[in-house]
Scaffold this motif. Structure first.
Motif, PDB file in Angstrom:
ATOM      1  N   LEU A   1     -11.295  93.164  72.275  1.00 23.02           N
ATOM      2  CA  LEU A   1     -12.519  92.381  72.084  1.00 23.02           C
ATOM      3  C   LEU A   1     -13.498  93.112  71.176  1.00 23.02           C
ATOM      4  CD1 LEU A   1     -13.517  89.661  73.328  1.00 23.02           C
ATOM      5  CD2 LEU A   1     -14.976  91.038  74.783  1.00 23.02           C
ATOM      6  N   PHE A   2     -13.671  94.397  71.461  1.00 21.47           N
ATOM      7  CA  PHE A   2     -14.581  95.220  70.675  1.00 21.47           C
ATOM      8  C   PHE A   2     -14.092  95.306  69.225  1.00 21.47           C
ATOM      9  CE2 PHE A   2     -16.017  99.450  69.223  1.00 21.47           C
ATOM     10  CZ  PHE A   2     -17.378  99.242  69.339  1.00 21.47           C
ATOM     11  N   SER A   3     -12.777  95.482  69.066  1.00 21.83           N
ATOM     12  CA  SER A   3     -12.209  95.590  67.713  1.00 21.83           C
ATOM     13  C   SER A   3     -12.431  94.303  66.921  1.00 21.83           C
ATOM     14  CB  SER A   3     -10.710  95.867  67.771  1.00 21.83           C
ATOM     15  OG  SER A   3     -10.476  96.964  68.569  1.00 21.83           O
ATOM     16  N   VAL A   4     -12.192  93.171  67.590  1.00 23.66           N
ATOM     17  CA  VAL A   4     -12.360  91.887  66.898  1.00 23.66           C
ATOM     18  C   VAL A   4     -13.804  91.725  66.435  1.00 23.66           C
ATOM     19  CG1 VAL A   4     -12.380  89.370  67.246  1.00 23.66           C
ATOM     20  CG2 VAL A   4     -10.423  90.710  67.980  1.00 23.66           C
ATOM     21  N   CYS A   5     -14.743  92.071  67.329  1.00 27.40           N
ATOM     22  CA  CYS A   5     -16.168  91.947  66.979  1.00 27.40           C
ATOM     23  C   CYS A   5     -16.507  92.869  65.808  1.00 27.40           C
ATOM     24  CB  CYS A   5     -17.046  92.300  68.182  1.00 27.40           C
ATOM     25  SG  CYS A   5     -16.923  91.100  69.488  1.00 27.40           S
ATOM     26  N   LEU A   6     -16.030  94.104  65.891  1.00 23.84           N
ATOM     27  CA  LEU A   6     -16.312  95.092  64.852  1.00 23.84           C
ATOM     28  C   LEU A   6     -15.701  94.660  63.519  1.00 23.84           C
ATOM     29  CD1 LEU A   6     -17.783  97.824  65.155  1.00 23.84           C
ATOM     30  CD2 LEU A   6     -15.569  98.915  65.011  1.00 23.84           C
ATOM     31  N   TYR A   7     -14.468  94.228  63.614  1.00 22.94           N
ATOM     32  CA  TYR A   7     -13.691  93.751  62.474  1.00 22.94           C
ATOM     33  C   TYR A   7     -14.434  92.602  61.790  1.00 22.94           C
ATOM     34  CZ  TYR A   7      -9.164  92.170  60.486  1.00 22.94           C
ATOM     35  OH  TYR A   7      -8.131  91.819  59.682  1.00 22.94           O
TER      36      TYR A   7
ATOM     37  N   GLY B   1     -19.598  88.452  47.848  1.00 18.81           N
ATOM     38  CA  GLY B   1     -19.798  87.076  47.369  1.00 18.81           C
ATOM     39  C   GLY B   1     -18.746  86.574  46.402  1.00 18.81           C
ATOM     40  N   ILE B   2     -18.540  87.272  45.273  1.00 19.32           N
ATOM     41  CA  ILE B   2     -17.603  86.793  44.253  1.00 19.32           C
ATOM     42  C   ILE B   2     -16.186  86.833  44.832  1.00 19.32           C
ATOM     43  CG2 ILE B   2     -16.780  87.102  41.888  1.00 19.32           C
ATOM     44  CD1 ILE B   2     -19.233  88.888  41.422  1.00 19.32           C
ATOM     45  N   PRO B   3     -15.466  85.725  44.775  1.00 20.42           N
ATOM     46  CA  PRO B   3     -14.117  85.706  45.368  1.00 20.42           C
ATOM     47  C   PRO B   3     -13.203  86.803  44.833  1.00 20.42           C
ATOM     48  CG  PRO B   3     -14.812  83.488  44.808  1.00 20.42           C
ATOM     49  CD  PRO B   3     -15.859  84.393  44.262  1.00 20.42           C
ATOM     50  N   GLU B   4     -13.289  87.074  43.510  1.00 19.09           N
ATOM     51  CA  GLU B   4     -12.445  88.126  42.924  1.00 19.09           C
ATOM     52  C   GLU B   4     -12.789  89.483  43.524  1.00 19.09           C
ATOM     53  OE1 GLU B   4     -13.769  85.743  41.125  1.00 19.09           O
ATOM     54  OE2 GLU B   4     -12.311  84.976  39.707  1.00 19.09           O
ATOM     55  N   SER B   5     -14.082  89.699  43.715  1.00 22.92           N
ATOM     56  CA  SER B   5     -14.555  90.970  44.254  1.00 22.92           C
ATOM     57  C   SER B   5     -14.043  91.167  45.682  1.00 22.92           C
ATOM     58  CB  SER B   5     -16.081  90.977  44.210  1.00 22.92           C
ATOM     59  OG  SER B   5     -16.575  92.190  44.634  1.00 22.92           O
ATOM     60  N   ILE B   6     -14.080  90.087  46.459  1.00 21.64           N
ATOM     61  CA  ILE B   6     -13.580  90.141  47.845  1.00 21.64           C
ATOM     62  C   ILE B   6     -12.083  90.421  47.823  1.00 21.64           C
ATOM     63  CG2 ILE B   6     -13.199  88.777  49.948  1.00 21.64           C
ATOM     64  CD1 ILE B   6     -15.844  87.288  49.193  1.00 21.64           C
ATOM     65  N   ALA B   7     -11.379  89.667  46.958  1.00 18.42           N
ATOM     66  CA  ALA B   7      -9.919  89.830  46.890  1.00 18.42           C
ATOM     67  C   ALA B   7      -9.538  91.232  46.418  1.00 18.42           C
ATOM     68  CB  ALA B   7      -9.332  88.787  45.944  1.00 18.42           C
ATOM     69  N   TYR B   8     -10.346  91.808  45.546  1.00 17.55           N
ATOM     70  CA  TYR B   8     -10.029  93.111  44.967  1.00 17.55           C
ATOM     71  C   TYR B   8     -10.411  94.257  45.907  1.00 17.55           C
ATOM     72  CZ  TYR B   8      -9.893  96.771  41.371  1.00 17.55           C
ATOM     73  OH  TYR B   8      -9.604  97.890  40.653  1.00 17.55           O
ATOM     74  N   ASN B   9     -11.568  94.107  46.574  1.00 21.26           N
ATOM     75  CA  ASN B   9     -12.087  95.219  47.370  1.00 21.26           C
ATOM     76  C   ASN B   9     -11.730  95.165  48.853  1.00 21.26           C
ATOM     77  OD1 ASN B   9     -13.684  96.714  45.347  1.00 21.26           O
ATOM     78  ND2 ASN B   9     -14.780  94.785  45.195  1.00 21.26           N
ATOM     79  N   ILE B  10     -11.816  93.989  49.453  1.00 19.85           N
ATOM     80  CA  ILE B  10     -11.654  93.940  50.915  1.00 19.85           C
ATOM     81  C   ILE B  10     -10.240  93.573  51.347  1.00 19.85           C
ATOM     82  CG2 ILE B  10     -12.590  93.061  53.072  1.00 19.85           C
ATOM     83  CD1 ILE B  10     -15.078  92.310  51.703  1.00 19.85           C
ATOM     84  N   VAL B  11      -9.667  92.575  50.675  1.00 18.18           N
ATOM     85  CA  VAL B  11      -8.372  92.060  51.154  1.00 18.18           C
ATOM     86  C   VAL B  11      -7.303  93.164  51.290  1.00 18.18           C
ATOM     87  CG1 VAL B  11      -6.476  90.462  50.624  1.00 18.18           C
ATOM     88  CG2 VAL B  11      -8.832  89.686  50.465  1.00 18.18           C
ATOM     89  N   PRO B  12      -7.167  94.090  50.305  1.00 22.42           N
ATOM     90  CA  PRO B  12      -6.152  95.143  50.494  1.00 22.42           C
ATOM     91  C   PRO B  12      -6.429  96.009  51.725  1.00 22.42           C
ATOM     92  CG  PRO B  12      -6.940  95.126  48.230  1.00 22.42           C
ATOM     93  CD  PRO B  12      -7.822  94.204  48.992  1.00 22.42           C
ATOM     94  N   VAL B  13      -7.724  96.281  51.980  1.00 19.19           N
ATOM     95  CA  VAL B  13      -8.092  97.113  53.147  1.00 19.19           C
ATOM     96  C   VAL B  13      -7.738  96.381  54.433  1.00 19.19           C
ATOM     97  CG1 VAL B  13     -10.005  98.283  54.314  1.00 19.19           C
ATOM     98  CG2 VAL B  13      -9.986  98.137  51.825  1.00 19.19           C
ATOM     99  N   VAL B  14      -8.106  95.097  54.476  1.00 20.26           N
ATOM    100  CA  VAL B  14      -7.836  94.303  55.687  1.00 20.26           C
ATOM    101  C   VAL B  14      -6.328  94.190  55.920  1.00 20.26           C
ATOM    102  CG1 VAL B  14      -8.095  92.026  56.746  1.00 20.26           C
ATOM    103  CG2 VAL B  14      -9.973  93.021  55.488  1.00 20.26           C
ATOM    104  N   THR B  15      -5.584  94.000  54.837  1.00 26.31           N
ATOM    105  CA  THR B  15      -4.127  93.886  54.970  1.00 26.31           C
ATOM    106  C   THR B  15      -3.555  95.182  55.555  1.00 26.31           C
ATOM    107  OG1 THR B  15      -4.228  92.543  52.975  1.00 26.31           O
ATOM    108  CG2 THR B  15      -2.046  93.186  53.696  1.00 26.31           C
TER     109      THR B  15
ATOM    110  N   ILE C   1      -5.186  97.413  57.389  1.00 26.02           N
ATOM    111  CA  ILE C   1      -5.618  97.534  58.790  1.00 26.02           C
ATOM    112  C   ILE C   1      -4.773  96.623  59.680  1.00 26.02           C
ATOM    113  CG2 ILE C   1      -7.529  97.009  60.375  1.00 26.02           C
ATOM    114  CD1 ILE C   1      -9.401  98.160  58.249  1.00 26.02           C
ATOM    115  N   ASN C   2      -4.501  95.415  59.197  1.00 24.18           N
ATOM    116  CA  ASN C   2      -3.669  94.480  59.974  1.00 24.18           C
ATOM    117  C   ASN C   2      -2.288  95.071  60.233  1.00 24.18           C
ATOM    118  OD1 ASN C   2      -5.661  92.612  60.140  1.00 24.18           O
ATOM    119  ND2 ASN C   2      -4.882  91.291  58.527  1.00 24.18           N
ATOM    120  N   LEU C   3      -1.742  95.718  59.207  1.00 31.13           N
ATOM    121  CA  LEU C   3      -0.415  96.333  59.360  1.00 31.13           C
ATOM    122  C   LEU C   3      -0.455  97.459  60.393  1.00 31.13           C
ATOM    123  CD1 LEU C   3       1.114  96.546  55.781  1.00 31.13           C
ATOM    124  CD2 LEU C   3       2.187  95.575  57.806  1.00 31.13           C
TER     125      LEU C   3
END
Lengths: 233, 143
Positions: free
Chosen positions: B34-40, B52-66, B68-70
Motif C-alpha cells: 500500500l505504501f509503495s503504491v502511494c509513493l509510486y 508535461g511534454i509526452p516525449e519528456s515523460i517517455a524519455y525520462n520517466i518511462v524507462p525508470v518505471v519499467t 522499477i516494475n521489473l
C-alpha cells in the motif's frame, strides 16, 4: 454492535458525500467549452506553463496592430508551453480543434539525414492534444506537426513512445511565412492514429517548436487556438 | 528440559502455523504494498505532471518505471517466499512445543506423573514447560 453499525452508516454516508462533492466540483470547474486562446495580451500566457525538455524555447506574445499572436523561437532547444484543461472533456462530444500557425524557419533537416529515431525528431511547429491517464504509462498524445519534407497526412509513431502519434497536417516551404488555418476532428484523427476510440478524456494541450536534435534554429507563430467544440453544419 | 535433537518436521501444527503465516504476510506485505503504491503514484505522477511534454515523460520517466516494475516483479515474489520461509522457521518454535505439550499433558492427565516435559533451547513456551514440570515435582513429592 450499535456503535459499529452507526460507524458503518457514517462511513458509507461520508464516502457517498465525498463522491458527490467531487462530482459537483469537477462539473463546476470543467465545462466552459470551447476553450479559446487568442493570445492578444501578455497575460494570455499566464495560464500556460513552460515544460522544458532540452533547453528553453522562447515563447512570447507579439503584436501587429490590435492583433496578438504567440511567437516561438527555438535555438537548439526543445520546450513546450502547456495548458492543463481542468475539466477534462470527452472527444466524442466535443471533437474539434482549430488554430492558426505560421512557420518562419524549419530546423535544418539535412543535418539529421543520417540520424534516425529520437535524434531526428525536430519540427518547426507542433500542436499537442494530450490524453492523460491516472496511469501515465498509458497516457496518449496526438501531435499535429508542420514538417518540411514529410507528406501531408503522414501518421507516424513517435520514436519516444508508441503512445504518441504524429500527424503531418502541413508540409513544405510553399506556405512559409504565411498564416494557415487548421481545423481538425480530434476524435477521427485519434481513431486514424491509434486505430481505436480514445479511452481517456482530453486533459491538456501544448505547443512546441523544437530544434534540439539538429542544433539549428526553428521559428513559428501560433494563434487563435480553439478546442472543445462541435463543427457547425 | 533439554536433550531433544534437531526438529525434522517444520509443519507440526499446520492449522496454527498457516494462521500465523497469514498474519505475518498480511502484516508485512500489505502495508508495504500500500505504501509503495502511494509513493509510486505520488513520485511518478508528480514527475509526469512536472514534465508535461509526452516525449519528456517517455524519455525520462518511462524507462525508470519499467525498470522499477521489473525489480518489483522479480523482487516481490522472492521477498514473499523469504518471509514465508522465515515465518515457518519461527512458527515451528511455537507450534512444536504446543504439540508436545498437548500430547504430554494428555499422558499426565491419564496419571503418569513421572513424566517430565522436554523442550528445545530455542523453542518458545520454556517458562510454561518449567512451571508444569515444577507442578509435577510437587505432585510426586506429595505422593
Amino acid at each position: 454492535m450499535k456503535v459499529m453499525r452507526s460507524f458503518k452508516k457514517f462511513s458509507i454516508l461520508f464516502f457517498a458525500l465525498s463522491i458527490l462533492i467531487a462530482c459537483v466540483v469537477s462539473l463546476t470547474l470543467g465545462f466552459n467549452l470551447p476553450k479559446w486562446f487568442p493570445f492578444t495580451t501578455e497575460r494570455s500566457l499566464n495560464e500556460w506553463q513552460d515544460k522544458i525538455f532540452k533547453g528553453k524555447v522562447v515563447y512570447k506574445i507579439e503584436h501587429s496592430g490590435p492583433q496578438g499572436y504567440l511567437h516561438a523561437l527555438s535555438i537548439g532547444s526543445a520546450s513546450a508551453i502547456f495548458y492543463r484543461i481542468r475539466g477534462r472533456f470527452n472527444t466524442e462530444d466535443y471533437p474539434m480543434i482549430s488554430w492558426k500557425w505560421k512557420v518562419i524557419r524549419f530546423p535544418d533537416k539535412k543535418k539529421l539525414k543520417m540520424r534516425q529515431g529520437i535524434e531526428s525528431d525536430d519540427y518547426a511547429a507542433r500542436v499537442y492534444v494530450i490524453f492523460p491517464s491516472i496511469n501515465f504509462l498509458v497516457s496518449k498524445a496526438l501531435e499535429y506537426v508542420w514538417d518540411e519534407s514529410l507528406p501531408e497526412g503522414t501518421i507516424s509513431e513517435s520514436p519516444y513512445s508508441k503512445n504518441i502519434r504524429l500527424m503531418v497536417v502541413q508540409t513544405g516551404r510553399d506556405k512559409l511565412d504565411s498564416w494557415i488555418f487548421e481545423e481538425r476532428n480530434i476524435f477521427q484523427d485519434y481513431r486514424k492514429a491509434f486505430g481505436r476510440n480514445p479511452s481517456v478524456k482530453i486533459g491538456a494541450i501544448a505547443l512546441m517548436s523544437d530544434a534540439d536534435n539538429s542544433q539549428d534554429i526553428s521559428e513559428a507563430y501560433f494563434d487563435e487556438i480553439k478546442i472543445g467544440y462541435k463543427k457547425e453544419r | 528440559m533439554k536433550g531433544l535433537g534437531r526438529r525434522r518436521k517444520y509443519f507440526i501444527k499446520p492449522g496454527l502455523q498457516v494462521r500465523y503465516l497469514r498474519v505475518i504476510l498480511i502484516a508485512v506485505i500489505l502495508p508495504v504494498c500500500l505504501f509503495s503504491v502511494c509513493l509510486y503514484y505520488l513520485i511518478f505522477y508528480m514527475m509526469a505532471e512536472q514534465l508535461g511534454i509526452p516525449e519528456s515523460i517517455a524519455y525520462n520517466i518511462v524507462p525508470v518505471v519499467t525498470k522499477i516494475n521489473l525489480i518489483l516483479l522479480f523482487g516481490l515474489p522472492i521477498i514473499s517466499i523469504g518471509i514465508l520461509f522465515w515465518g515457518v522457521l519461527i512458527s515451528h518454535r511455537i507450534a512444536g512445543p504446543l504439540y508436545r505439550l498437548e500430547k504430554e499433558l494428555d499422558k499426565i492427565a491419564k496419571g503418569d506423573f513421572s513424566l517430565r516435559l522436554k523442550i528445545r533451547s530455542k523453542d518458545e513456551l520454556g517458562s510454561i514447560v518449567k512451571g508444569v514440570n515444577k507442578i509435577l515435582d510437587k505432585i510426586e513429592e506429595k505422593q
